[in-house]
Design an enzyme around this catalytic site. Structure first.
Site, PDB file in Angstrom:
ATOM      1  CB  CYS A   1      15.692 -34.233   4.765  1.00 15.10           C
ATOM      2  SG  CYS A   1      16.264 -35.663   6.135  1.00 15.10           S
TER       3      CYS A   1
ATOM      4  NE  ARG B   1      15.699 -42.794   1.311  1.00 14.06           N
ATOM      5  CZ  ARG B   1      15.156 -42.822   1.315  1.00 14.06           C
ATOM      6  NH1 ARG B   1      13.947 -42.922   1.138  1.00 14.06           N
ATOM      7  NH2 ARG B   1      15.301 -43.907   2.105  1.00 14.06           N
ATOM      8  N   GLY B   2      19.477 -45.513  -0.158  1.00 12.08           N
ATOM      9  CA  GLY B   2      19.443 -47.490   0.024  1.00 12.08           C
ATOM     10  C   GLY B   2      20.833 -47.996   0.520  1.00 12.08           C
ATOM     11  CG  ASN B   3      21.379 -52.014   1.886  1.00 14.20           C
ATOM     12  OD1 ASN B   3      22.013 -52.057   0.592  1.00 14.20           O
ATOM     13  ND2 ASN B   3      20.861 -53.003   2.144  1.00 14.20           N
ATOM     14  CB  VAL B   4      26.878 -50.396   2.451  1.00 12.67           C
ATOM     15  CG1 VAL B   4      28.761 -50.244   2.477  1.00 12.67           C
ATOM     16  CG2 VAL B   4      27.313 -48.971   3.455  1.00 12.67           C
TER      17      VAL B   4
ATOM     18  CB  SER C   1      19.438 -51.339   8.011  1.00 13.38           C
ATOM     19  OG  SER C   1      19.639 -50.370   9.324  1.00 13.38           O
TER      20      SER C   1
ATOM     21  NE  ARG D   1      15.519 -47.129   9.472  1.00 13.05           N
ATOM     22  CZ  ARG D   1      16.736 -47.179   8.624  1.00 13.05           C
ATOM     23  NH1 ARG D   1      17.919 -46.207   8.892  1.00 13.05           N
ATOM     24  NH2 ARG D   1      16.981 -47.337   7.366  1.00 13.05           N
TER      25      ARG D   1
ATOM     26  CB  THR E   1      21.840 -51.145  -2.465  1.00 10.81           C
ATOM     27  OG1 THR E   1      21.078 -51.485  -1.512  1.00 10.81           O
ATOM     28  CG2 THR E   1      20.595 -49.935  -3.376  1.00 10.81           C
ATOM     29  NE  ARG E   2      22.627 -45.286   0.542  1.00  9.57           N
ATOM     30  CZ  ARG E   2      23.241 -43.863   0.795  1.00  9.57           C
ATOM     31  NH1 ARG E   2      23.946 -43.038   0.707  1.00  9.57           N
ATOM     32  NH2 ARG E   2      22.208 -43.558   1.971  1.00  9.57           N
TER      33      ARG E   2
ATOM     34  CB  SER F   1      22.604 -36.396   1.345  1.00 13.23           C
ATOM     35  OG  SER F   1      23.128 -35.092   2.040  1.00 13.23           O
TER      36      SER F   1
ATOM     37  CE  LYS G   1      24.397 -39.933   8.303  1.00 12.37           C
ATOM     38  NZ  LYS G   1      23.005 -40.323   7.707  1.00 12.37           N
ATOM     39  CG  ASP G   2      18.907 -41.310  10.233  1.00 14.35           C
ATOM     40  OD1 ASP G   2      19.537 -40.712   9.389  1.00 14.35           O
ATOM     41  OD2 ASP G   2      19.337 -42.624  10.421  1.00 14.35           O
TER      42      ASP G   2
ATOM     43  NE  ARG H   1      25.512 -33.389   5.382  1.00 16.31           N
ATOM     44  CZ  ARG H   1      26.830 -34.633   5.304  1.00 16.31           C
ATOM     45  NH1 ARG H   1      27.729 -33.150   4.925  1.00 16.31           N
ATOM     46  NH2 ARG H   1      26.690 -35.295   4.805  1.00 16.31           N
ATOM     47  NE  ARG H   2      26.954 -38.227   2.783  1.00 17.26           N
ATOM     48  CZ  ARG H   2      26.455 -38.718   3.215  1.00 17.26           C
ATOM     49  NH1 ARG H   2      25.638 -39.684   2.957  1.00 17.26           N
ATOM     50  NH2 ARG H   2      27.131 -39.162   4.481  1.00 17.26           N
TER      51      ARG H   2
END
Length: 315
Positions: free
Chosen positions: A246, A153-156, A15, A13, A158-159, A133, A87-88, A135-136
Site C-alpha cells: 500500500c 477512508r470509510g464505506n460508501v 462491511s 469482513r 461514509t465517503r 489510496s 485487491k485487498d 495510487r489514486r
C-alpha cells in the site's frame, strides 16, 4: 435434535460490501452443489483494517490488515474458505493458504463521485480530492497537480457523507463495489482505465482456502472463472515482483485477445510527476510469467533508487 455441521463455512469482513460478496459466493456454491443456502454458514470476522479507520493503510501495515484475522481463522480451521476483494489480499499469502478461485471480474474502473463537477477535468482549480489510496492520489495529481489530496477512508455511505459535509469536492470509488451494492447511481462519471489503470486485481472476488483442503478446493473450483484467474495471476505476479504494498503506487490492467492477454503495468511517484508504464502480451497460459517479466522490465526502467523510496514490502 442435534444440528448438522454446515456444508461449508465462509469467513468474511462485516462491511456491507464484504457481506454482499460473501452472500453471492454462498448462493453460487449452493446452486453449484445442490444444497440450500442456509446449509452454508457465513462467519463475520472483524479485521484490523475495520478497527483502524482514522489513518491510511500505508501508515499502519498495508492491505493485509483486511485479511490477517480471517486468514488466522482459516489456518485454525474455524472456517473453510475466505471471501475477499482480491485487491485487498497481500501478494504473499501465509504458508498453507492459497487463492483457489476467482469469480468473473466486475467493472475494473474507478468511479469519479462528486457533487460539484461532472468529471475530473471539471473540478475547480485547487479543489480538494478525497482519497487514502496513494495510487489514486498519484494518478489524480499526474493530470491535476493543482488539486489538494485529503485523507478519505470509510464505506460508501461514509465517503458520500464526507462529500456532502464539504470535507472534499470529489473522490474515487471502485465501480465494482458500487455495482455489487446496487449503488451505481452514485457514479458521476467513470474514469478511462487506459488513462487511469486500476489497482492490481481490482473488481475481482477471490476465494482463499487451506492448501491441503482438497474437498473445499473441489467445491470452490466450480466457481472459478478462468479468464479472471489468468488476469489476476498476471497482475499479482507483477505486483509481487515490484514488492508492491500500500506504500507503492502501482496500477495494472489486463485485457484479453483470444487466447492471449495484454498486461499494462504502471508505477508512479506519490506526487504523480514520475510515471513508468509498459505493456506486455503473451499466451494466457503463461500469465504468471508475463506478470513477472513485465515487473522486471518496469523495475529496470524505474531503477533501484526510485523503488527504494517506498521501503520494504508488507509482511
Amino acid at each position: 435434535m442435534q444440528s448438522h455441521a454446515p456444508f461449508l463455512r465462509i469467513g468474511t469482513r462485516g462491511s456491507q460490501l464484504a457481506l454482499a460478496q460473501a452472500n453471492l459466493v454462498r448462493r453460487l456454491l449452493a446452486e453449484a452443489h445442490g444444497v440450500k443456502e442456509d446449509a452454508i454458514a457465513v462467519e463475520v470476522i472483524t479485521t484490523s483494517g475495520d478497527r483502524i479507520t482514522d489513518r491510511p493503510l500505508s501508515e499502519v501495515g498495508g492491505k493485509g490488515l483486511f485479511t490477517k484475522e480471517i486468514e488466522a481463522a482459516l489456518l485454525d480451521n474455524q472456517i473453510d474458505l475466505a471471501v475477499h476483494s482480491s485487491k485487498d489480499v497481500a501478494t504473499r499469502l501465509p504458508a498453507g493458504l492459497e487463492l483457489a478461485a476467482f469469480l468473473p471480474r466486475e467493472d475494473v474502473r474507478d468511479a469519479f463521485v462528486s457533487l460539484v463537477a461532472r468529471d475530473l477535468d471539471g473540478l475547480p482549480q485547487g479543489a480538494r480530492f478525497g482519497t487514502s489510496s496513494i495510487r489514486r492520489a498519484a494518478q489524480i495529481l499526474r493530470v491535476r497537480p493543482d488539486l489538494q489530496i485529503v485523507g478519505f477512508r470509510g464505506n460508501v455511505d461514509t465517503r458520500i457523507k464526507k462529500l456532502r459535509d464539504g470535507i472534499a469536492d470529489a473522490t474515487l470509488l471502485a465501480a465494482a463495489g458500487l455495482n455489487r451494492l446496487g449503488r451505481s447511481a452514485e457514479v458521476t462519471s467513470l474514469l478511462d482505465p487506459r488513462r487511469f489503470p486500476p489497482a492490481p486485481a481490482q473488481g475481482a472476488i477471490g476465494i482463499e482456502i487451506r492448501a491441503d483442503d482438497a474437498r473445499t478446493r473441489m467445491l470452490v473450483g466450480a466457481l472459478d472463472h478462468r479468464q479472471t484467474h489468468d488476469a489476476l495471476l498476471a497482475e499479482r505476479a507483477l505486483l509481487d515482483l515490484l514488492d508492491g504494498s500500500c506504500r507503492t503506487p502501482i496500477a495494472a490492467l489486463t485485457t484479453r485477445e483470444g487466447d492471449q492477454i495484454v498486461l499494462l503495468g504502471q508505477i508512479l511517484s506519490p506526487d504523480g510527476r514520475t510515471v513508468f508504464e509498459l505493456e506486455r502480451r503473451g499466451a494466457a497460459a503463461q500469465a504468471g510469467d508475463i506478470g513477472r517479466s513485465l515487473g522486471e522490465e518496469l523495475k529496470t526502467m524505474a531503477g533501484p533508487e526510485f523503488l527504494a523510496q517506498f521501503g520494504e514490502r508488507e509482511r
